[in-house]
Structures are given as structure tokens and as C-alpha cells.
Design a protein around this motif. Structure first.
Motif, PDB file in Angstrom:
ATOM      1  N   ARG B 166     -16.378  -0.506 -38.820  1.00 41.30           N
ATOM      2  CA  ARG B 166     -17.073  -0.315 -40.099  1.00 41.30           C
ATOM      3  C   ARG B 166     -18.584  -0.203 -39.928  1.00 41.30           C
ATOM      4  O   ARG B 166     -19.328  -0.202 -40.901  1.00 41.30           O
ATOM      5  CB  ARG B 166     -16.777  -1.480 -41.042  1.00 41.30           C
ATOM      6  N   GLY B 167     -19.045  -0.261 -38.680  1.00 38.29           N
ATOM      7  CA  GLY B 167     -20.463  -0.048 -38.414  1.00 38.29           C
ATOM      8  C   GLY B 167     -21.288  -1.309 -38.304  1.00 38.29           C
ATOM      9  O   GLY B 167     -22.511  -1.242 -38.209  1.00 38.29           O
ATOM     10  N   MET B 168     -20.627  -2.481 -38.338  1.00 40.11           N
ATOM     11  CA  MET B 168     -21.414  -3.715 -38.205  1.00 40.11           C
ATOM     12  C   MET B 168     -21.711  -3.986 -36.739  1.00 40.11           C
ATOM     13  O   MET B 168     -20.985  -3.561 -35.848  1.00 40.11           O
ATOM     14  CB  MET B 168     -20.649  -4.905 -38.794  1.00 40.11           C
ATOM     15  N   LYS B 169     -22.807  -4.733 -36.511  1.00 44.46           N
ATOM     16  CA  LYS B 169     -23.088  -5.220 -35.159  1.00 44.46           C
ATOM     17  C   LYS B 169     -22.355  -6.545 -35.020  1.00 44.46           C
ATOM     18  O   LYS B 169     -22.659  -7.497 -35.743  1.00 44.46           O
ATOM     19  CB  LYS B 169     -24.585  -5.434 -34.972  1.00 44.46           C
ATOM     20  N   VAL B 170     -21.401  -6.596 -34.096  1.00 44.32           N
ATOM     21  CA  VAL B 170     -20.497  -7.737 -34.051  1.00 44.32           C
ATOM     22  C   VAL B 170     -20.682  -8.547 -32.772  1.00 44.32           C
ATOM     23  O   VAL B 170     -20.782  -7.989 -31.676  1.00 44.32           O
ATOM     24  CB  VAL B 170     -19.027  -7.274 -34.153  1.00 44.32           C
ATOM     25  N   THR B 171     -20.753  -9.861 -32.937  1.00 40.96           N
ATOM     26  CA  THR B 171     -20.751 -10.783 -31.799  1.00 40.96           C
ATOM     27  C   THR B 171     -19.533 -11.694 -31.933  1.00 40.96           C
ATOM     28  O   THR B 171     -19.282 -12.229 -33.008  1.00 40.96           O
ATOM     29  CB  THR B 171     -22.021 -11.659 -31.788  1.00 40.96           C
ATOM     30  N   VAL B 172     -18.784 -11.845 -30.837  1.00 42.51           N
ATOM     31  CA  VAL B 172     -17.649 -12.766 -30.838  1.00 42.51           C
ATOM     32  C   VAL B 172     -18.030 -13.998 -30.029  1.00 42.51           C
ATOM     33  O   VAL B 172     -18.463 -13.881 -28.878  1.00 42.51           O
ATOM     34  CB  VAL B 172     -16.400 -12.110 -30.214  1.00 42.51           C
ATOM     35  N   LEU B 173     -17.910 -15.168 -30.640  1.00 36.51           N
ATOM     36  CA  LEU B 173     -18.148 -16.427 -29.924  1.00 36.51           C
ATOM     37  C   LEU B 173     -16.804 -17.079 -29.653  1.00 36.51           C
ATOM     38  O   LEU B 173     -16.077 -17.423 -30.583  1.00 36.51           O
ATOM     39  CB  LEU B 173     -19.010 -17.367 -30.771  1.00 36.51           C
ATOM     40  N   HIS B 174     -16.476 -17.235 -28.375  1.00 35.38           N
ATOM     41  CA  HIS B 174     -15.169 -17.794 -28.046  1.00 35.38           C
ATOM     42  C   HIS B 174     -15.361 -19.069 -27.244  1.00 35.38           C
ATOM     43  O   HIS B 174     -16.093 -19.089 -26.256  1.00 35.38           O
ATOM     44  CB  HIS B 174     -14.353 -16.766 -27.256  1.00 35.38           C
ATOM     45  N   LEU B 175     -14.687 -20.115 -27.663  1.00 30.67           N
ATOM     46  CA  LEU B 175     -14.871 -21.434 -27.056  1.00 30.67           C
ATOM     47  C   LEU B 175     -14.355 -21.482 -25.625  1.00 30.67           C
ATOM     48  O   LEU B 175     -14.919 -22.169 -24.774  1.00 30.67           O
ATOM     49  CB  LEU B 175     -14.113 -22.457 -27.923  1.00 30.67           C
TER      50      LEU B 175
END
Lengths: 111, 813
Positions: B166-175
Motif C-alpha cells: 500500500r506504499g507505507m514504509k514498514v519496519t518489522v520488530l521481531h523479538l
């Protein structure tokens, strides 16, 4: 039926590492493998008594830090051409907690 | 008379149950359906494609108002159920009571909101229902909007991929250490992460969320390492929790979920539970297939048939477009289990089968899932695969078909590219072989095929075998261990050429045959990676031998030896006093003076290590790295300061060298010495680097040995200033760090590559020397530090050094 004692959180052991639980009958090595399985063995290599808890954990095996015997974590059996077996103990994980066979307390303190 | 059935929860499980019930027992039940959402049932698993814009809400509605009307279901949507009164057999809703004869609880599950500050700010959403999707889409409309997804599991990654689309800048934080750790191993997770990163999604593993910050609404996520991740939207996907509140309040038996028997009946015989809120035989299901099984069983029981639910085998797919991933069964390589691993680095394919007693018990596939149904069928039926064991990993195509790799190579046309790096085709390689190149090295020299990343070495060897036939004696696989056929040089080349920066990355791209390596390859890879990417690679303690993990030398009885550094062999009364005090305080049984001019405290108990280090640190002493594949000692004589024969300040130079070199990891241990005159009291001529001072300046020798073998150093160069010595030494050690095989001592490495080759880079080419020194300094900016000081910090101690538990006290009771 086995009684269990809660000894620690799973996250107290990094993946692919071992740590020690002290009992009156000697130390027990608790291992957490890459796939978050947990194993408990006597912390003594059947070869020369090396602290297995300090070995490199790979797959479901640990390599003893003293002379590189490879010990299967399920059976405690030395792999390949080597002989000997480290005693294994019942351990399980429930709700992120590590539970150890409570008989280790009685059996060992009686011994 | 029709009986009254009340259903709480209008999700997929109860929807499927209603369909089944209306077919099996039409008109027998007077149904009331409560739903917390303002609309009826829709296909919740399509929320990811909906979020990604691949479908519309109308398309995923499974039961519309007409359906409920046609089936005489009284709908109470958008109404909360406050409690169940079991004594009166009524359900209490916000808008009034409804009596029941039978009640079905299908309340599903909710996202876990991790307990951090700010978790209730506007802009923080779960990913469970249409309202969540609408919130996310509203935020995604703003150009340049940023999203942080907390949780790199199935749901989190689907949300991340969709928001990215959808065009967002995405960051995934994974434990955890790798993505989707419940379904994937590190190898498959590496490929997945690579794919997501290629789409522009930032993926951070081992990321502990500390707080969500913002005034009035979420603006950023703070992680434990102090990093701030700006966020207009925060998606909580760190797990789901069965929605059991009504059941708990009603006094039903609830563990993780509402406990049901094989007929899906709860501890109250008139109440059933199904779906994600139910727990059967200790398992709570979250995937649609078993939930539909439950729905059918529940409907049949309500229709008066006897039906039982049995735990099914479940499989997982990730609903992210163009990511092929399949996971099923038990992926542990347990006792009596064996793994078959297949990797195709070029196509980014990883497949792992776990077998027990000639049966498939676990399947993991990434990059190519075309055979997943075939494998899954064999897993479910438990049929023996003994007869096709050798070709099993190839799937149905492997059975009897042409699986001879040589035949495939023979069939390749001459213009088929073999070496992608250098653009070398099969025809050119065959021509070189016909012209006399009869092994891999000769082909590499003649054509440059396999000379860059080395990934095609196997293919080149197959071309050799096909072209030369029986005349080609294939080289023994020279792999560094049983997990790979690649040698040290090839692995290092691959790490460099493909910019591989993690152990799972190397294992995948180099086609490792095991899923997590062994005690031989893991320490080697850990070293190669930290040597190549000092600023980026994070050292893996679990890939280190005990001595380097515990920063002390393990002894045969499990105690340790502790050796503080004595720069250039010089010490002071205060240092000696601190060492003596520590020896007494910690009951050190043996104190020994080492050959490297320092003091060894032998027999220190493991648990005392952080405390003794802390005491030694307080006196200004640091780790001597006496345990390390790294710089050990710089021996000196007293030189021109005292000795009547001394020609230069050998102690001063030794100390300068040690201060520059300490903390550096090397392929094997490195020892130095500086002698103040050719009488050589510091025994410099048997060291890895040995300096002899003369009236004219300094003779720098390298590649000596005094261990299993005895060998004198060879002269690298004669120079006139201390700075020249330091430059040559740093450049030589960096060249050794970059080129030697792990566990190869400098004298063996120099013998292998030739002193001339070393001299050309370290002595003759000033630019090359300067570059080597710069790379050494870059690495030292990270590693020139005292590991004892770090380990002795109070925060480290309970984490690492104390026993996990002490049961001796409890046993004494």
C-alpha cells in the motif's frame, strides 16, 4: 505421574546454548536448541567428565568442550565411534517455563 | 418443538457450523447469533489480501443479511454479550436476555497487546478484524506514512507485506532471532527475510519493544537498544490470545482456551465451544482447516449424530503474494529422526524433510512449494518412503525420472552459462578442458569460471566429469566439515562476493546440507563473518568454543585459568598486589608464570569468574586473551632502557604493538616478541611476528613456530622506525585475518601462499599496506575492548554466569 518443578523461563537460556541447574547429586545441564526444544542431561561428559553445558549446541547434539565428543541430546549417547552415555532427565516446557522432573530432588538427596 | 440454540461469536467457525447444521437439521433449531462486529460472517483469512488491495470486502463476505434471513437466524450483531447465566440457561446481551437449550461459544481470539507504555494510544491496532484493516488503510493513505509491525510471525508479516504494497514504509520488530520461528528454521527464515527486505521492508530481529511513544497518538516505537522507530501506525501482531472471558466468568473449565472434549462439549454438557477460543487435548488451533473440522463435528452433534473431533495434521502457508512457503508437521530433528536438506542457492530454494522410521513427519519448503501437496499427503497417510528415500526430496518427479545430475549437464547446450559472475558458458569450459585443463583449478585459471564467488564449482566439476569421462578423477570433497563440500577459501570468497552477513545466509547460499551446522563449521563461519563485516556482523556466542565464550581457559576439571594482560611483560607492585589479593580471595590453588611473560591463575571456579575479573579490572588489569584465537602476548626484553647490549627500546615498542593489536580476533592464536638486540632474549625468532632490534633499526620476521613444529621466522623486511614496524605488523596480521583458513597458524598460511605473495602486499605495495591497516583499524574500533569489563557488569551476571536454578537448598528441606 511425574511431578514437575518450575526452574526458569525458556528465555533464560539463549537458543543453541546450555545452562546449569545445581542439585545435591551434581549439576544438570539444561539445553535449548535452535528449534526451542529443551533437554536435560547430567553435566558430565561420559569421557572425562567435561561440562557439557559449555559445549557448542548444534541440531539436537552438543560437542563436549574438553575433547569434542558429540553427545546426542535425546539419548545422552556419544555419537560416531565414541562410546559412553550421559544420563538424561525428563524436562518440558509449558507456557514459556522450563519444568524439570521433581524426582531429581528426592532421588538425589536420598543418594 | 424447536429447541433454542444461541451462538456467541459470528466468525468463520460458527458460520461454517451454521451452514452444516442447516443442511443436517433444517428447522430443528431456533437460532440466535451474537456478533461483536456490526456485520455478519466474512472470510477472516482474506483480511491480508484485503489489506493489500487484492480483493474487496464484498468479495470476502460469506454470509450476508439474505442468508441469515433465509435460514431464520436471529442476528444480534454489534451487541456485546455481558455474561452467561448457566443456572437459568440464559445469555445476557447488552440489549436483553436470550434463553437457550444449547449454547455455542465461538468468541475466537484477540491480539495480544504487549504490556508496554503507550500500547493503548490511538494508532496502535491489532490485526484481527475489519475495523483494524480500516484503521490501517486510513493511515496508509497519507503519502510517506510509516508503520511499525511488532511481531514477525505469520500475521505480522502478512500485515507488513500488505502495508508495504500500500506504499507505507514498514519496519518489522521481531523479538526472536529469526522470523516465524514457530514454523520456520533459520535457513528458511533467512530467505524470507531477504525477500521482504528486497521489497523495502526493514526487518529487525532480537528487537525488544520497550515503549510506544507519542502525544495523543502513536508516533514512534522505542526498542531496548535505545533506537527510535518512527511510526504513524503500530500493528500489534505479537500473538493471539483465546477470548475466554465469558467462559471463565461462567465457571467453565478454561486452560489456555475453553476446554472441550471430542464432541466439543465444555465442562457444562449444554455448552459447546469451537474455533480459536477452544482447547482440545491441550491444543488451541488457529488455522482454518481444523476450525472447520470442529464446526462440522459440532453441527453433527447438534443434529443428533455422534461425531468426534480428532487432532488433524495442520500446515501453514504465508499469504504474501509471490512468497512461496509451506510448513507442516514436526520439524525437530529428534531422536531417530533424520533430515534431508535440499538447497538451490541460485533459485533461492530451501527444502527440508524430517523423517522418522521411513515416514515423513515434517515438511518445510521455501521458494518452491510445488510438491508440498505430494509431501503433505505422505505425511498425513504415514506411508513408508523407504523405497524412494534417495530421490524423495525431488518429489514426484524424482521417481524413476532422470535424476542423474551428470546427464543434465551433458544435455546442456554449449552456450548455457555456467559461471554467472564471469559470464563463462559451458562451451568455453569444454574447450579449455580439451586444451588440457584437467581439474577445477586448471579450468579456473584458463577460463575464470568459478573464480569469483565459487558458487558454480560443483557445476564446473560436473562438466569436467562429463567431458573427460573416466579419465577425470574427481577431487575428494574438500569441505571444511560434513555440512558442506566447500573449502575455506571458497566460503570466504562467497561471503565477500555475495555480501553474506549472517550464518544462516552463508549456509543457504553455499548449499549447506544441515540446517544449523556443526561444532566445526559454526566457529569458522562466525570468524569469517566478523572478520569480513566488523561493523555489521554481530558475534554469535553460541558459535564460539567455550574459552572464547567464557573469556577464560577451561581446564580438565572444568575450572578455568585467568591471565590478566601485562603489556609487553611489564608490571607494577600495585598490579602484583591485586593479583595476589585476587588469588587469595578466590582460593586460587595454583599460580604459574607463563612463557608469555605474565601470570596465570589456575583453578578458578566458573561462578567466580565475573567477580575475579571485576577485582582485577579495579586494579587496571584487563583480559590477556590467553584463551583466544587472537592476539596473545608481546614478549619483550628490557632493551636499551637497562641492558648494556640493548640497541632500541624493545619494551616500549612491545607495549605499543600490544596496545594496537589487543582484542583482534584472528584465524588462530598470534604471538609476538620484540628483542632489543640480536642476542634475542625475548626469543623473537620463533614467533608469528618477531622483531629483532639492531643498531641500524628493526628486522621484522614472520611465520615462526615453536609448538608441534619448530620453525624460525623468515625476514619480512628491515626498517628504521618504530612506526614502520607497527605498520608492517598491523598489515601482516590483517592480511592473515583476511586470507588464512580458520585454525590455520600464520606459519602454515605463509607456507601455503608464499612469503613473496605476502611481501608484495605488505611491504612492496604502499597503497595495499595502507588499505590493510585501515581495514584493521576499522575492525579494531569494535574489538579493541576488554571483554572482562563487559562481562563483569552487574547486568550480565544473572543472565549468563549464575546457575539457572539451585535445587540443593530445596532438597535439604
Amino acid at each position: 505421574m511425574t511431578d514437575w518443578i518450575d526452574i526458569a523461563a525458556l528465555d533464560d537460556i539463549p537458543p543453541r546454548a546450555g545452562r546449569v541447574v545445581r542439585t545435591t547429586g551434581g549439576c544438570i545441564a539444561i539445553f535449548r536448541t535452535h528449534d526451542d526444544r529443551v533437554f536435560a542431561l547430567d553435566d558430565r561428559c561420559p569421557h572425562k567428565g567435561g561440562p557439557l553445558s559449555e559445549g557448542i549446541v548444534h541440531g539436537h547434539a552438543v560437542t563436549c568442550p574438553l575433547h569434542n565428543l558429540v553427545i546426542d541430546l535425546h539419548s545422552g549417547q556419544a555419537q560416531g565411534a565414541d562410546e559412553g552415555r550421559a544420563a538424561t532427565h525428563a524436562v518440558r516446557v509449558e507456557g514459556g517455563r522450563i519444568l524439570l522432573d521433581a524426582r531429581l530432588l528426592q532421588a538425589r538427596s536420598a543418594a | 418443538m424447536t429447541e433454542r440454540l444461541v451462538i456467541v461469536g459470528a466468525g468463520m467457525a460458527s458460520g461454517r457450523m451454521l451452514e452444516e447444521l442447516s443442511e443436517r437439521a433444517p428447522g430443528e433449531w431456533d437460532v440466535t447469533l451474537f456478533g461483536a462486529e456490526p456485520h455478519g460472517n466474512y472470510n477472516r483469512i482474506m483480511l491480508s489480501p484485503l489489506l493489500a488491495g487484492e480483493t474487496t470486502f464484498d468479495e470476502i463476505v460469506t454470509h450476508d443479511a439474505d442468508w441469515y434471513r433465509a435460514h431464520a437466524v436471529t442476528c444480534r450483531f454489534g451487541e456485546t454479550v455481558t455474561r452467561i447465566d448457566r443456572a437459568r440457561k440464559v445469555v445476557v446481551g447488552a440489549r436483553g436476555e436470550v434463553p437457550y437449550d444449547k449454547l455455542v461459544i465461538a468468541t475466537g481470539s484477540a491480539s495480544v497487546r504487549i504490556p508496554v507504555q503507550g500500547n493503548d494510544l490511538p494508532g496502535v491496532v491489532g490485526f484481527r478484524d475489519l475495523a483494524d484493516v480500516e484503521t490501517m488503510l486510513a493511515t496508509a493513505q497519507h503519502p510517506g506514512a510509516r508503520a511499525v509491525v511488532i511481531g514477525g510471525g505469520l500475521l505480522g508479516l502478512e500485515a507488513a507485506a500488505a502495508l508495504n504494497a500500500r506504499g507505507m514504509k514498514v519496519t518489522v520488530l521481531h523479538l526472536m532471532g529469526h522470523l516465524m520461528e514457530r514454523q520456520l528454521d533459520a535457513s528458511a527464515a533467512y530467505l524470507l527475510q531477504k525477500e521482504l527486505e528486497a521489497r523495502g521492508i526493514r526487518v529487525l530481529c532480537n528487537a525488544h519493544t520497550q515503549a510506544i511513544l507519542g502525544e495523543g497518538r502513536a508516533e514512534a516505537v522505542l526498542t531496548e537498544d535505545g533506537a527510535l522507530h518512527p511510526a504513524d501506525l503500530v500493528v500489534m501482531a505479537a500473538g493471539i490470545r483465546p477470548e475466554t472471558r465469558l467462559a471463565v466468568d461462567a465457571g467453565l473449565r478454561v486452560e489456555r482456551g475453553i476446554v472441550v472434549d471430542d464432541h466439543l462439549t465444555t465442562s457444562d454438557p449444554d455448552i459447546l465451544a469451537l474455533g480459536e477460543c477452544a482447547e482440545h487435548s491441550g491444543v488451541v488451533y488457529g488455522l482454518v482447516a481444523p476450525l472447520y473440522d470442529m464446526a462440522v463435528v459440532a453441527a453433527r452433534n447438534l443434529a443428533g449424530e455422534a461425531a468426534s473431533f480428532a487432532a488433524p495434521e495442520v500446515s501453514t502457508r504465508l499469504k504474501v503474494s509471490a512468497v512461496d512457503l509451506f510448513s507442516a508437521g514436526d520439524l525437530e530433528a529428534g531422536e531417530g529422526a533424520e533430515e534431508i536438506v535440499f538447497r538451490d542457492p541460485a533459485r533461492g530454494v530451501y527444502k527440508k524433510l524430517v523423517l522418522r522410521n521411513d515416514r515423513i513427519t515434517g515438511i518445510l519448503m521455501y521458494g518452491d512449494v510445488s510438491d508440498s501437496a505430494w509431501f503433505f499427503d505422505r505425511l498425513k497417510t504415514g506411508q513408508s518412503i523407504a523405497e524412494m528415500r534417495d530421490v524423495l526430496i525431488l518429489g514426484p518427479a524424482g521417481r524413476g525420472a532422470g535424476i542423474d545430475p551428470l546427464a543434465a549437464v551433458a544435455a546442456m547446450p554449449d552456450d548455457a552459462e555456467i559461471c554467472g559472475c564471469n559470464g563463462i558458458c559451458k562451451g568455453q569450459i569444454v574447450a579449455a578442458i580439451r586444451a588440457g585443463a584437467n581439474d577445477l583449478a586448471a579450468v579456473r585459471a584458463a577460463t575464470r569460471a568459478s573464480a569469483s564467488c565459487g558458487g558454480c564449482s560443483g557445476l564446473v566439476e560436473q562438466v569436467l566429469a562429463v567431458t573427460l569421462g573416466d579419465a577425470y578423477a574427481a577431487a575428494e570433497p574438500a569441505g571444511i566439515c560434513g555440512c558442506t563440500n566447500l573449502g575455506h577459501d571458497e566460503i570466504r570468497r562467497l561471503i565477500r562476493a555475495r555480501e553474506l552477513k549472517s550464518i544462516p545466509a552463508v549456509m543457504q547460499e553455499a548449499g549447506w546440507t544441515t540446517s544449523c551446522g556443526c561444532a566445526t563449521c559454526r566457529p569458522a563461519l562466525n570468524y569469517y563473518l566478523l572478520a569480513e563485516w566488523p561493523l555489521e556482523y554481530r558475534d554469535d556466542p553460541q558459535s564460539r568454543f567455550v574459552n572464547e565464550r567464557n573469556h577464560a581457559n577451561i581446564q580438565k576439571d572444568g575450572t578455568y585459568s585467568v591471565v590478566p594482560r601485562m603489556w609487553g611483560g611489564i608490571t607494577t607492585p600495585a598490579e602484583l598486589r591485586a593479583i595476589a589479593d585476587a588469588a587469595e580471595k578466590y582460593d586460587v590453588p595454583t599460580i604459574h608464570v607463563t612463557g608469555g611473560q605474565r601470570i596465570d591463575l589456575l583453578g578458578v571456579k566458573r561462578d567466580d569468574l565475573p567477580a575475579i575479573w571485576s577485582d582485577l579490572n579495579a586494579a587496571g588489569l584487563v583480559s590477556g586473551h590467553a584463551y583466544a584465537k587472537g592476539l596473545r602476548t608481546v614478549k619483550t626484553c628490557v632493551g636499551a632502557n637497562f641492558c648494556r647490549f640493548g640497541t632500541q627500546d624493545s619494551t616500549g615498542l612491545g607495549i605499543r604493538l600490544e596496545k594496537i593489536l589487543w582484542g583482534a580476533w584472528t584465524p588462530h592464536k598470534v604471538k609476538l616478541a620484540v628483542s632489543g638486540c640480536p642476542r634475542n632474549c625475548a626469543e623473537a625468532t620463533c614467533k608469528d611476528v618477531g622483531i629483532i632490534c639492531t643498531d641500524a633499526g628493526y628486522e621484522v620476521g614472520v611465520a615462526g613456530a615453536a609448538g608441534l613444529e619448530l620453525k624460525q621466522t623468515e625476514l619480512l623486511a628491515k626498517v628504521t622506525t618504530e612506526q614502520d614496524v607497527i605498520d608492517l605488523t598491523a598489515a601482516f596480521i590483517q592480511l592473515y585475518r583476511e586470507n588464512a583458513a580458520y585454525l590455520e597458524r600464520p606459519y602454515k598460511w605463509v607456507a601455503r601462499v608464499g612469503l613473496d605473495w605476502v611481501r608484495a602486499r605488505v611491504v612492496e605495495d604502499a597503497a595495499a599496506r595502507k588499505a590493510l591497516i585501515e581495514r584493521f583499524e576499522t575492525s579494531q574500533s569494535v574489538y579493541r575492548a576488554d571483554p572482562w569489563a563487559r562481562q563483569a557488569q552487574p547486568g550480565m551476571q544473572p543472565v549468563k554466569w549464575a546457575p539457572l536454578a539451585d535445587l540443593t537448598l530445596e532438597a535439604a528441606e
